[in-house]
Design a protein around this motif. Structure first.
Motif, PDB file in Angstrom:
ATOM      1  N   VAL A 309       0.825  -1.217   0.000  1.00 13.71           N
ATOM      2  CA  VAL A 309       0.000   0.000   0.000  1.00 13.71           C
ATOM      3  C   VAL A 309       0.856   1.262   0.000  1.00 13.71           C
ATOM      4  CG1 VAL A 309      -1.878  -1.184   1.183  1.00 13.71           C
ATOM      5  CG2 VAL A 309      -0.206   0.108   2.522  1.00 13.71           C
ATOM      6  N   VAL A 310       2.124   1.139   0.288  1.00 10.60           N
ATOM      7  CA  VAL A 310       3.019   2.305   0.275  1.00 10.60           C
ATOM      8  C   VAL A 310       3.406   2.590  -1.170  1.00 10.60           C
ATOM      9  CG1 VAL A 310       5.222   3.243   1.048  1.00 10.60           C
ATOM     10  CG2 VAL A 310       3.888   1.765   2.575  1.00 10.60           C
ATOM     11  N   GLU A 311       3.105   3.804  -1.611  1.00 14.65           N
ATOM     12  CA  GLU A 311       3.378   4.167  -3.008  1.00 14.65           C
ATOM     13  C   GLU A 311       4.822   4.659  -3.137  1.00 14.65           C
ATOM     14  OE1 GLU A 311       1.783   7.103  -6.595  1.00 14.65           O
ATOM     15  OE2 GLU A 311       0.669   6.958  -4.709  1.00 14.65           O
ATOM     16  N   VAL A 312       5.714   3.748  -3.441  1.00 16.46           N
ATOM     17  CA  VAL A 312       7.125   4.097  -3.618  1.00 16.46           C
ATOM     18  C   VAL A 312       7.463   4.035  -5.100  1.00 16.46           C
ATOM     19  CG1 VAL A 312       7.819   1.703  -3.171  1.00 16.46           C
ATOM     20  CG2 VAL A 312       9.500   3.541  -2.958  1.00 16.46           C
ATOM     21  N   LEU A 313       8.159   5.060  -5.575  1.00 17.02           N
ATOM     22  CA  LEU A 313       8.589   5.059  -6.965  1.00 17.02           C
ATOM     23  C   LEU A 313       9.799   4.145  -7.112  1.00 17.02           C
ATOM     24  CD1 LEU A 313       8.331   8.842  -7.964  1.00 17.02           C
ATOM     25  CD2 LEU A 313       6.610   7.040  -8.196  1.00 17.02           C
ATOM     26  N   GLU A 314       9.723   3.200  -8.028  1.00 18.38           N
ATOM     27  CA  GLU A 314      10.847   2.297  -8.261  1.00 18.38           C
ATOM     28  C   GLU A 314      11.942   3.040  -9.011  1.00 18.38           C
ATOM     29  OE1 GLU A 314       9.751  -1.318 -10.118  1.00 18.38           O
ATOM     30  OE2 GLU A 314       8.147  -1.788  -8.690  1.00 18.38           O
ATOM     31  N   THR A 315      13.153   2.995  -8.483  1.00 14.16           N
ATOM     32  CA  THR A 315      14.272   3.686  -9.119  1.00 14.16           C
ATOM     33  C   THR A 315      15.497   2.779  -9.122  1.00 14.16           C
ATOM     34  OG1 THR A 315      15.282   4.663  -7.132  1.00 14.16           O
ATOM     35  CG2 THR A 315      13.409   5.834  -8.098  1.00 14.16           C
ATOM     36  N   GLN A 316      16.469   3.135  -9.961  1.00 10.79           N
ATOM     37  CA  GLN A 316      17.744   2.434 -10.007  1.00 10.79           C
ATOM     38  C   GLN A 316      18.826   3.252  -9.305  1.00 10.79           C
ATOM     39  OE1 GLN A 316      18.563   0.707 -14.040  1.00 10.79           O
ATOM     40  NE2 GLN A 316      16.579   1.582 -14.562  1.00 10.79           N
ATOM     41  N   THR A 317      18.390   4.152  -8.449  1.00  6.62           N
ATOM     42  CA  THR A 317      19.292   5.041  -7.728  1.00  6.62           C
ATOM     43  C   THR A 317      19.007   4.947  -6.238  1.00  6.62           C
ATOM     44  OG1 THR A 317      17.794   6.953  -7.782  1.00  6.62           O
ATOM     45  CG2 THR A 317      19.215   6.604  -9.714  1.00  6.62           C
ATOM     46  N   PRO A 318      19.836   5.572  -5.403  1.00  6.23           N
ATOM     47  CA  PRO A 318      19.583   5.518  -3.953  1.00  6.23           C
ATOM     48  C   PRO A 318      18.408   6.380  -3.506  1.00  6.23           C
ATOM     49  CG  PRO A 318      21.895   6.019  -4.438  1.00  6.23           C
ATOM     50  CD  PRO A 318      21.141   6.182  -5.701  1.00  6.23           C
ATOM     51  N   ILE A 319      17.804   7.132  -4.424  1.00  6.49           N
ATOM     52  CA  ILE A 319      16.674   8.012  -4.099  1.00  6.49           C
ATOM     53  C   ILE A 319      15.383   7.212  -4.245  1.00  6.49           C
ATOM     54  CG2 ILE A 319      15.490  10.159  -4.682  1.00  6.49           C
ATOM     55  CD1 ILE A 319      18.200  11.021  -6.018  1.00  6.49           C
ATOM     56  N   LYS A 320      14.633   7.097  -3.143  1.00  4.85           N
ATOM     57  CA  LYS A 320      13.412   6.286  -3.127  1.00  4.85           C
ATOM     58  C   LYS A 320      12.241   7.149  -2.639  1.00  4.85           C
ATOM     59  CE  LYS A 320      16.054   2.719  -4.055  1.00  4.85           C
ATOM     60  NZ  LYS A 320      16.095   2.141  -5.413  1.00  4.85           N
ATOM     61  N   PRO A 321      11.556   7.844  -3.539  1.00  2.00           N
ATOM     62  CA  PRO A 321      10.462   8.720  -3.121  1.00  2.00           C
ATOM     63  C   PRO A 321       9.214   7.924  -2.732  1.00  2.00           C
ATOM     64  CG  PRO A 321      11.317   9.276  -5.316  1.00  2.00           C
ATOM     65  CD  PRO A 321      11.798   7.906  -4.975  1.00  2.00           C
ATOM     66  N   LEU A 322       8.638   8.292  -1.596  1.00  2.00           N
ATOM     67  CA  LEU A 322       7.362   7.731  -1.156  1.00  2.00           C
ATOM     68  C   LEU A 322       6.301   8.793  -1.406  1.00  2.00           C
ATOM     69  CD1 LEU A 322       8.468   6.206   2.281  1.00  2.00           C
ATOM     70  CD2 LEU A 322       8.655   5.201  -0.008  1.00  2.00           C
ATOM     71  N   MET A 323       5.441   8.561  -2.386  1.00  2.00           N
ATOM     72  CA  MET A 323       4.484   9.570  -2.821  1.00  2.00           C
ATOM     73  C   MET A 323       3.314   9.660  -1.844  1.00  2.00           C
ATOM     74  SD  MET A 323       6.205  10.571  -5.308  1.00  2.00           S
ATOM     75  CE  MET A 323       5.059  11.814  -5.901  1.00  2.00           C
ATOM     76  N   VAL A 324       3.082  10.871  -1.333  1.00  2.00           N
ATOM     77  CA  VAL A 324       2.046  11.087  -0.323  1.00  2.00           C
ATOM     78  C   VAL A 324       0.895  11.901  -0.900  1.00  2.00           C
ATOM     79  CG1 VAL A 324       1.549  12.078   1.940  1.00  2.00           C
ATOM     80  CG2 VAL A 324       3.738  10.928   1.532  1.00  2.00           C
ATOM     81  N   GLY A 325       1.207  13.028  -1.531  1.00  2.00           N
ATOM     82  CA  GLY A 325       0.157  13.877  -2.089  1.00  2.00           C
ATOM     83  C   GLY A 325       0.064  15.200  -1.365  1.00  2.00           C
ATOM     84  N   SER A 326      -0.641  15.207  -0.250  1.00  2.00           N
ATOM     85  CA  SER A 326      -0.834  16.463   0.469  1.00  2.00           C
ATOM     86  C   SER A 326       0.385  16.799   1.319  1.00  2.00           C
ATOM     87  CB  SER A 326      -2.079  16.388   1.355  1.00  2.00           C
ATOM     88  OG  SER A 326      -1.817  15.671   2.547  1.00  2.00           O
ATOM     89  N   SER A 327       0.658  18.092   1.421  1.00  2.00           N
ATOM     90  CA  SER A 327       1.791  18.549   2.226  1.00  2.00           C
ATOM     91  C   SER A 327       1.587  18.242   3.700  1.00  2.00           C
ATOM     92  CB  SER A 327       1.994  20.054   2.022  1.00  2.00           C
ATOM     93  OG  SER A 327       2.307  20.345   0.684  1.00  2.00           O
ATOM     94  N   GLU A 328       0.354  18.433   4.157  1.00  2.00           N
ATOM     95  CA  GLU A 328       0.074  18.212   5.573  1.00  2.00           C
ATOM     96  C   GLU A 328       0.328  16.757   5.961  1.00  2.00           C
ATOM     97  OE1 GLU A 328      -1.895  19.627   3.402  1.00  2.00           O
ATOM     98  OE2 GLU A 328      -2.063  21.708   4.069  1.00  2.00           O
ATOM     99  N   ARG A 329      -0.095  15.842   5.114  1.00  2.00           N
ATOM    100  CA  ARG A 329       0.093  14.420   5.429  1.00  2.00           C
ATOM    101  C   ARG A 329       1.567  14.043   5.365  1.00  2.00           C
ATOM    102  NH1 ARG A 329      -0.646   9.411   2.229  1.00  2.00           N
ATOM    103  NH2 ARG A 329      -0.839   7.718   3.744  1.00  2.00           N
ATOM    104  N   ALA A 330       2.291  14.612   4.412  1.00  2.00           N
ATOM    105  CA  ALA A 330       3.721  14.319   4.320  1.00  2.00           C
ATOM    106  C   ALA A 330       4.450  14.764   5.569  1.00  2.00           C
ATOM    107  CB  ALA A 330       4.305  15.001   3.081  1.00  2.00           C
ATOM    108  N   VAL A 331       4.123  15.961   6.056  1.00  2.00           N
ATOM    109  CA  VAL A 331       4.755  16.473   7.279  1.00  2.00           C
ATOM    110  C   VAL A 331       4.374  15.603   8.467  1.00  2.00           C
ATOM    111  CG1 VAL A 331       4.805  18.411   8.895  1.00  2.00           C
ATOM    112  CG2 VAL A 331       4.919  18.834   6.433  1.00  2.00           C
ATOM    113  N   SER A 332       3.112  15.161   8.517  1.00  2.00           N
ATOM    114  CA  SER A 332       2.645  14.329   9.622  1.00  2.00           C
ATOM    115  C   SER A 332       3.377  12.992   9.658  1.00  2.00           C
ATOM    116  CB  SER A 332       1.133  14.099   9.490  1.00  2.00           C
ATOM    117  OG  SER A 332       0.675  13.174  10.458  1.00  2.00           O
ATOM    118  N   ILE A 333       3.533  12.364   8.498  1.00  2.00           N
ATOM    119  CA  ILE A 333       4.229  11.074   8.452  1.00  2.00           C
ATOM    120  C   ILE A 333       5.690  11.248   8.834  1.00  2.00           C
ATOM    121  CG2 ILE A 333       4.993   9.213   6.931  1.00  2.00           C
ATOM    122  CD1 ILE A 333       2.407   9.550   5.367  1.00  2.00           C
TER     123      ILE A 333
END
Length: 386
Positions: A309-333
């Motif tokens: 259920v965690v929306e992580v962008l698959e990458t071939q680099t050490p950068i692994k973004p977890l897509m949240v959407g809203s700024s408030e929720r990102a700060v909360s997590i």
């Protein structure tokens, strides 16, 4: 109230109301990839120190040796008395490693990018940039006398269409990044290079997040793609574990920049002790295949242990973004992870597009597998908490 004060107050109030206010967090480094903040020790998953060199004892000793031999600062700009033997050695080392005639050193990647575009572009020129290029590149393009257009992110077809509308004999400069820092995705460099060649365009690649991490012996994104751009920009604040940047190019371009790049001409040169340490970092990168292999393994471990259920962008680099959407929720997590002893930065607009806030997880070779297990477990626990 003074008009400037009114402007400042209004802008700050608007930023607060949008939930986008930023603040400086004063950290102290702990052991390995830990930081101290507010009396708490936190595992750091927001560092661009991809190879773990920033605290490597071997690199620290190299800088200390440089301080003992060359002193603390350069004392002047490069064209006055600020250019010393460690700078010359580093330039030659970078040129040989990355396959260019010359390298020119700068104090930051931001200044290198701006110096290049401001010095090179003139009225009547055409600049084409990837839509998601770094702020230093976009800002320089907007303020340059050239006509700037932005092609769709990582879309060679979009670039080709824009180039086809321009006069064949017009000066054209295409700029992209090797690895994009917010999504961790790779540019389709081989296709972009082909489009540039067909349109007789000069190609610049900013490989800040790829050099040291990708390619044979860490040569970066271009080596991985099997291309050689006309100009390559590499920075030292990521995989090198230090600070600064270099522009790799032919001798004529380097001479041109020495004459006309104001950021180079009028800035104090980086300390020679730092250049000495960077030479050591360059060797450590080339000999550090095990670090790159470890990064790949840690990335696989994270992907295997995150909940579906965690929306992580698959990458071939050490950068692994977890897509949240809203700024408030990102700060909360991010805050909930901090309470569990993990430092993961929430990235919000205007750094990323509206409604595209994310947690930007970055892995380093200094992390251990147990750290990744801890991170994945914590993310899974807090992802849907209210």
């Amino acid at each position: 109230m003074h008009r400037f004060n009114q402007r400042i107050t209004s802008a700050l109030e608007e930023r607060q109301a949008q939930g986008l206010h930023r603040k400086l967090n004063c950290l102290n480094r702990g052991q390995a990839m830990s930081v101290q903040y507010g009396g708490q020790s936190l595992r750091n998953f927001s560092s661009n120190d991809y190879l773990g060199l920033a605290q490597d004892p071997e690199l620290v000793r190299a800088w200390q040796e440089g301080l003992s031999r060359f002193g603390a600062g350069s004392g002047a700009s490069p064209l006055v008395t600020g250019f010393h033997s460690p700078h010359a050695h580093l330039q030659a080392q970078l040129s040989e490693w990355l396959g260019y005639e010359h390298a020119l050193l700068f104090s930051s990647g931001f200044s290198a990018n701006q110096a290049l575009l401001f010095a090179l572009l003139q009225e009547g020129d055409h600049l084409l940039q990837d839509k998601l290029n770094h702020a230093s590149l976009i800002e320089a393009g907007m303020r340059s006398p050239a006509t700037m257009r932005r092609f769709a992110h990582n879309d060679p077809s979009s670039l080709s269409r824009l180039l086809s509308r321009l006069p064949e004999d017009a000066p054209k400069l295409v700029v992209t990044e090797g690895v994009f820092s917010m999504d961790g995705d790779l540019s389709p460099l081989r296709d972009i290079a082909r489009v540039c060649q067909q349109a007789h365009s000069m190609l610049v690649v900013d490989d800040a997040h790829g050099c040291g991490v990708l390619g044979d012996f860490g040569r970066g994104s271009c080596d991985r793609a099997g291309i050689k751009p006309d100009i390559l920009v590499v920075t030292f604040g990521k995989a090198f574990g230090l600070q600064g940047a270099a522009i790799l190019c032919n001798k004529a371009m380097a001479d041109y920049l020495v004459q006309f790049a104001r950021h180079f001409i009028y800035s104090t040169a980086m300390p020679p002790a730092q250049a000495h340490a960077l030479s050591k970092a360059c060797l450590m990168i080339q000999q550090g295949d095990w670090r790159r292999e470890k990064l790949t393994a840690l990335g696989q471990t994270l992907a295997e242990h995150l909940s579906p259920v965690v929306e992580v962008l698959e990458t071939q680099t050490p950068i692994k973004p977890l897509m949240v959407g809203s700024s408030e929720r990102a700060v909360s997590i991010a805050e909930k992870l901090r309470q569990r002893g993990l430092w993961v930065s929430a990235i919000r607009p205007p750094t990323v597009p509206a409604n595209a806030a994310r947690l930007r997880v970055t892995l380093t070779a200094a992390h251990q597998e147990a750290d990744i297990h801890l991170l994945a477990q914590a993310i899974n626990e807090v992802w849907h908490e209210k």
